[in-house]
Enzyme design. Structure first.
Site, PDB file in Angstrom:
ATOM      1  N   PRO A  54       0.797  -1.226   0.000  1.00 31.02           N
ATOM      2  CA  PRO A  54       0.000   0.000   0.000  1.00 31.02           C
ATOM      3  C   PRO A  54       0.832   1.281   0.000  1.00 31.02           C
ATOM      4  O   PRO A  54       1.848   1.383   0.689  1.00 31.02           O
ATOM      5  CB  PRO A  54      -0.815  -0.102   1.295  1.00 31.02           C
ATOM      6  CG  PRO A  54      -0.180  -1.170   2.094  1.00 31.02           C
ATOM      7  CD  PRO A  54       0.490  -2.093   1.126  1.00 31.02           C
ATOM      8  N   ASN A  55       0.365   2.205  -0.802  1.00 29.13           N
ATOM      9  CA  ASN A  55       0.889   3.577  -0.923  1.00 29.13           C
ATOM     10  C   ASN A  55       2.199   3.669  -1.687  1.00 29.13           C
ATOM     11  O   ASN A  55       2.652   4.776  -1.991  1.00 29.13           O
ATOM     12  CB  ASN A  55       1.033   4.244   0.456  1.00 29.13           C
ATOM     13  CG  ASN A  55      -0.304   4.412   1.136  1.00 29.13           C
ATOM     14  OD1 ASN A  55      -1.241   4.926   0.518  1.00 29.13           O
ATOM     15  ND2 ASN A  55      -0.431   3.948   2.356  1.00 29.13           N
ATOM     16  N   ARG A  72       5.522  12.125  -3.178  1.00 30.13           N
ATOM     17  CA  ARG A  72       5.437  12.736  -1.850  1.00 30.13           C
ATOM     18  C   ARG A  72       6.513  12.145  -0.945  1.00 30.13           C
ATOM     19  O   ARG A  72       7.071  11.093  -1.236  1.00 30.13           O
ATOM     20  CB  ARG A  72       4.050  12.465  -1.245  1.00 30.13           C
ATOM     21  CG  ARG A  72       2.932  13.045  -2.084  1.00 30.13           C
ATOM     22  CD  ARG A  72       1.579  12.747  -1.488  1.00 30.13           C
ATOM     23  NE  ARG A  72       1.552  13.139  -0.073  1.00 30.13           N
ATOM     24  CZ  ARG A  72       0.632  12.701   0.796  1.00 30.13           C
ATOM     25  NH1 ARG A  72      -0.286  11.838   0.418  1.00 30.13           N
ATOM     26  NH2 ARG A  72       0.650  13.103   2.041  1.00 30.13           N
ATOM     27  N   TYR A 126      11.413   8.595   1.242  1.00 23.03           N
ATOM     28  CA  TYR A 126      11.327   7.516   0.258  1.00 23.03           C
ATOM     29  C   TYR A 126      12.046   7.805  -1.065  1.00 23.03           C
ATOM     30  O   TYR A 126      12.000   6.991  -1.984  1.00 23.03           O
ATOM     31  CB  TYR A 126       9.848   7.189  -0.010  1.00 23.03           C
ATOM     32  CG  TYR A 126       9.129   6.718   1.242  1.00 23.03           C
ATOM     33  CD1 TYR A 126       9.518   5.537   1.878  1.00 23.03           C
ATOM     34  CD2 TYR A 126       8.086   7.458   1.802  1.00 23.03           C
ATOM     35  CE1 TYR A 126       8.880   5.101   3.032  1.00 23.03           C
ATOM     36  CE2 TYR A 126       7.434   7.022   2.955  1.00 23.03           C
ATOM     37  CZ  TYR A 126       7.838   5.852   3.568  1.00 23.03           C
ATOM     38  OH  TYR A 126       7.215   5.424   4.709  1.00 23.03           O
ATOM     39  N   ASN A 180       8.088  -5.542  -0.976  1.00 21.65           N
ATOM     40  CA  ASN A 180       7.995  -4.491   0.040  1.00 21.65           C
ATOM     41  C   ASN A 180       6.519  -4.454   0.452  1.00 21.65           C
ATOM     42  O   ASN A 180       5.682  -3.898  -0.273  1.00 21.65           O
ATOM     43  CB  ASN A 180       8.428  -3.135  -0.517  1.00 21.65           C
ATOM     44  CG  ASN A 180       8.393  -2.062   0.566  1.00 21.65           C
ATOM     45  OD1 ASN A 180       7.797  -2.247   1.636  1.00 21.65           O
ATOM     46  ND2 ASN A 180       9.022  -0.924   0.289  1.00 21.65           N
ATOM     47  N   ALA A 191       3.128  -0.914   4.913  1.00 29.28           N
ATOM     48  CA  ALA A 191       2.629  -0.924   6.295  1.00 29.28           C
ATOM     49  C   ALA A 191       2.082  -2.289   6.709  1.00 29.28           C
ATOM     50  O   ALA A 191       2.038  -2.598   7.913  1.00 29.28           O
ATOM     51  CB  ALA A 191       1.562   0.149   6.458  1.00 29.28           C
ATOM     52  N   HIS A 250       3.877  -4.598   9.269  1.00 34.08           N
ATOM     53  CA  HIS A 250       3.750  -4.438  10.724  1.00 34.08           C
ATOM     54  C   HIS A 250       2.405  -4.917  11.263  1.00 34.08           C
ATOM     55  O   HIS A 250       2.165  -4.841  12.461  1.00 34.08           O
ATOM     56  CB  HIS A 250       3.952  -2.963  11.095  1.00 34.08           C
ATOM     57  CG  HIS A 250       5.041  -2.289  10.322  1.00 34.08           C
ATOM     58  ND1 HIS A 250       6.349  -2.724  10.359  1.00 34.08           N
ATOM     59  CD2 HIS A 250       5.031  -1.252   9.438  1.00 34.08           C
ATOM     60  CE1 HIS A 250       7.081  -1.965   9.563  1.00 34.08           C
ATOM     61  NE2 HIS A 250       6.306  -1.070   8.997  1.00 34.08           N
ATOM     62  N   GLU A 259      12.668  -9.484   1.429  1.00 32.17           N
ATOM     63  CA  GLU A 259      11.840  -8.353   1.884  1.00 32.17           C
ATOM     64  C   GLU A 259      12.663  -7.066   1.779  1.00 32.17           C
ATOM     65  O   GLU A 259      13.842  -7.059   2.136  1.00 32.17           O
ATOM     66  CB  GLU A 259      11.437  -8.601   3.345  1.00 32.17           C
ATOM     67  CG  GLU A 259      10.648  -7.481   3.996  1.00 32.17           C
ATOM     68  CD  GLU A 259      10.372  -7.778   5.492  1.00 32.17           C
ATOM     69  OE1 GLU A 259      10.828  -8.826   6.013  1.00 32.17           O
ATOM     70  OE2 GLU A 259       9.712  -6.942   6.129  1.00 32.17           O
ATOM     71  N   HIS A 295      12.702  -2.802   2.638  1.00 27.23           N
ATOM     72  CA  HIS A 295      12.143  -1.541   3.138  1.00 27.23           C
ATOM     73  C   HIS A 295      13.056  -0.418   2.700  1.00 27.23           C
ATOM     74  O   HIS A 295      14.273  -0.489   2.918  1.00 27.23           O
ATOM     75  CB  HIS A 295      12.003  -1.554   4.663  1.00 27.23           C
ATOM     76  CG  HIS A 295      11.015  -2.578   5.108  1.00 27.23           C
ATOM     77  ND1 HIS A 295       9.664  -2.404   4.936  1.00 27.23           N
ATOM     78  CD2 HIS A 295      11.185  -3.805   5.634  1.00 27.23           C
ATOM     79  CE1 HIS A 295       9.039  -3.484   5.368  1.00 27.23           C
ATOM     80  NE2 HIS A 295       9.940  -4.353   5.783  1.00 27.23           N
ATOM     81  N   SER A 342      13.082   2.729   3.785  1.00 30.59           N
ATOM     82  CA  SER A 342      13.558   3.446   4.969  1.00 30.59           C
ATOM     83  C   SER A 342      14.095   2.439   5.988  1.00 30.59           C
ATOM     84  O   SER A 342      13.830   1.229   5.885  1.00 30.59           O
ATOM     85  CB  SER A 342      12.407   4.250   5.578  1.00 30.59           C
ATOM     86  OG  SER A 342      11.364   3.383   5.995  1.00 30.59           O
ATOM     87  N   ARG A 382      12.781   4.383  12.986  1.00 37.28           N
ATOM     88  CA  ARG A 382      11.545   5.177  12.888  1.00 37.28           C
ATOM     89  C   ARG A 382      10.656   4.891  14.107  1.00 37.28           C
ATOM     90  O   ARG A 382      11.131   4.432  15.128  1.00 37.28           O
ATOM     91  CB  ARG A 382      10.857   4.861  11.551  1.00 37.28           C
ATOM     92  CG  ARG A 382      11.734   5.230  10.351  1.00 37.28           C
ATOM     93  CD  ARG A 382      11.027   5.025   9.039  1.00 37.28           C
ATOM     94  NE  ARG A 382       9.907   5.934   8.889  1.00 37.28           N
ATOM     95  CZ  ARG A 382       9.006   5.838   7.899  1.00 37.28           C
ATOM     96  NH1 ARG A 382       9.124   4.880   6.990  1.00 37.28           N
ATOM     97  NH2 ARG A 382       8.007   6.699   7.819  1.00 37.28           N
ATOM     98  N   ARG A 387       6.897   0.552  13.745  1.00 40.85           N
ATOM     99  CA  ARG A 387       7.479   0.032  12.489  1.00 40.85           C
ATOM    100  C   ARG A 387       8.630  -0.930  12.751  1.00 40.85           C
ATOM    101  O   ARG A 387       9.177  -1.521  11.824  1.00 40.85           O
ATOM    102  CB  ARG A 387       8.001   1.181  11.625  1.00 40.85           C
ATOM    103  CG  ARG A 387       6.932   2.137  11.153  1.00 40.85           C
ATOM    104  CD  ARG A 387       7.520   3.147  10.175  1.00 40.85           C
ATOM    105  NE  ARG A 387       6.700   4.336  10.114  1.00 40.85           N
ATOM    106  CZ  ARG A 387       5.637   4.485   9.319  1.00 40.85           C
ATOM    107  NH1 ARG A 387       5.275   3.521   8.490  1.00 40.85           N
ATOM    108  NH2 ARG A 387       4.944   5.607   9.328  1.00 40.85           N
TER     109      ARG A 387
HETATM  110  O1  CA2 Z   1      10.412   1.846   4.181  1.00 40.27           O
HETATM  111  C1  CA2 Z   1       9.582   1.180   3.554  1.00 40.27           C
HETATM  112  O2  CA2 Z   1       9.777   0.751   2.424  1.00 40.27           O
HETATM  113  C2  CA2 Z   1       8.198   0.933   4.169  1.00 40.27           C
HETATM  114  O3  CA2 Z   1       7.824  -0.413   3.854  1.00 40.27           O
HETATM  115  C3  CA2 Z   1       7.248   1.918   3.522  1.00 40.27           C
HETATM  116  C4  CA2 Z   1       5.836   1.907   4.110  1.00 40.27           C
HETATM  117  C5  CA2 Z   1       5.896   2.016   5.618  1.00 40.27           C
HETATM  118  O4  CA2 Z   1       4.578   1.885   6.156  1.00 40.27           O
HETATM  119  C6  CA2 Z   1       6.792   0.974   6.237  1.00 40.27           C
HETATM  120  O5  CA2 Z   1       6.819   1.180   7.641  1.00 40.27           O
HETATM  121  C7  CA2 Z   1       8.197   1.082   5.682  1.00 40.27           C
HETATM  122  C8  CA2 Z   1       5.012   3.075   3.587  1.00 40.27           C
HETATM  123  C9  CA2 Z   1       4.991   3.248   2.128  1.00 40.27           C
HETATM  124  C10 CA2 Z   1       4.397   4.581   1.804  1.00 40.27           C
HETATM  125  O6  CA2 Z   1       4.937   5.027   0.609  1.00 40.27           O
HETATM  126  C11 CA2 Z   1       4.811   6.338   0.297  1.00 40.27           C
HETATM  127  C12 CA2 Z   1       5.559   6.769  -0.760  1.00 40.27           C
HETATM  128  C13 CA2 Z   1       5.506   8.090  -1.128  1.00 40.27           C
HETATM  129  C14 CA2 Z   1       4.683   8.965  -0.448  1.00 40.27           C
HETATM  130  C15 CA2 Z   1       3.924   8.513   0.603  1.00 40.27           C
HETATM  131  C16 CA2 Z   1       3.990   7.192   0.979  1.00 40.27           C
END
Ligand code: CA2
Length: 146
Positions: A11-12, A19, A24, A75, A78, A81, A99, A101, A103, A108, A112
């Site tokens: 997701p996202n 953003r 990211y 990846n 969220a 978690h 897997e 990530h 970040s 964080r 997470r």
């Molecule tokens: O660090 C990562 O790759 C995460 O899997 C990214 C997830 C986050 O919930 C994990 O804790 C760590 C969130 C992805 C959101 O991606 C966005 C990308 C651009 C703008 C907003 C969100």
């Protein structure tokens, strides 16, 4: 026929490059997939990329990969978690899974720090920015060709 490596993003992650570049990076998901494809083609693997904002669709993609893919980079976003269901799906796959990530989840918020997925995969790459996807592909190829 070329063997397939599947990249699954949760997701996202379709918002990459649009953003939160300070967390990211600036690359889009398409940029990242193209970089990975350069590597997979060098080793004669075909790359298929899937992204979904829906847990069930991610599980469907993993179940389909049991028949069609030689390895998976994921990846889970969220859902890492929160999702026992995603963990169970990954645990049922016989092919190697890495897997990623973008970040460093350990640097964080505390929620997470734990990934339900990490205990059932062959490797975890975390905190290397979007380059982490290329490292994951490289690792998968090492596991598959040796
Ligand atoms: O660090 C990562 O790759 C995460 O899997 C990214 C997830 C986050 O919930 C994990 O804790 C760590 C969130 C992805 C959101 O991606 C966005 C990308 C651009 C703008 C907003 C969100």
């Amino acid at each position: 026929m070329a063997k397939t490596i599947l990249i699954i993003n949760g997701p996202n992650l379709n918002l990459l490059g649009e953003r939160e570049p300070e967390v990211y990076g600036h690359k889009t998901l398409l940029d990242i997939e193209s970089e990975c494809r350069v590597i997979t083609e060098k080793y004669s693997f075909k790359l298929i990329a899937k992204q979904s904002n829906h847990e069930g669709e991610l599980i469907d993609a993993i179940q389909e990969a049991r028949k069609s893919a030689a390895g998976i980079v994921i990846n889970p976003g969220a859902y890492s978690h929160t999702s026992v269901a995603l963990r169970d799906a990954i645990a049922s796959v016989d092919v190697p899974v890495v897997e990623v990530h973008i970040s460093n989840i350990h640097a964080r918020e505390e929620f997470r720090h734990y990934s339900f997925i990490s205990a059932v995969v062959d490797g975890v790459i975390c905190g290397c920015g979007t380059d982490g996807y290329q490292y994951a592909i490289q690792r998968l190829i090492s596991l598959l060709v040796h």
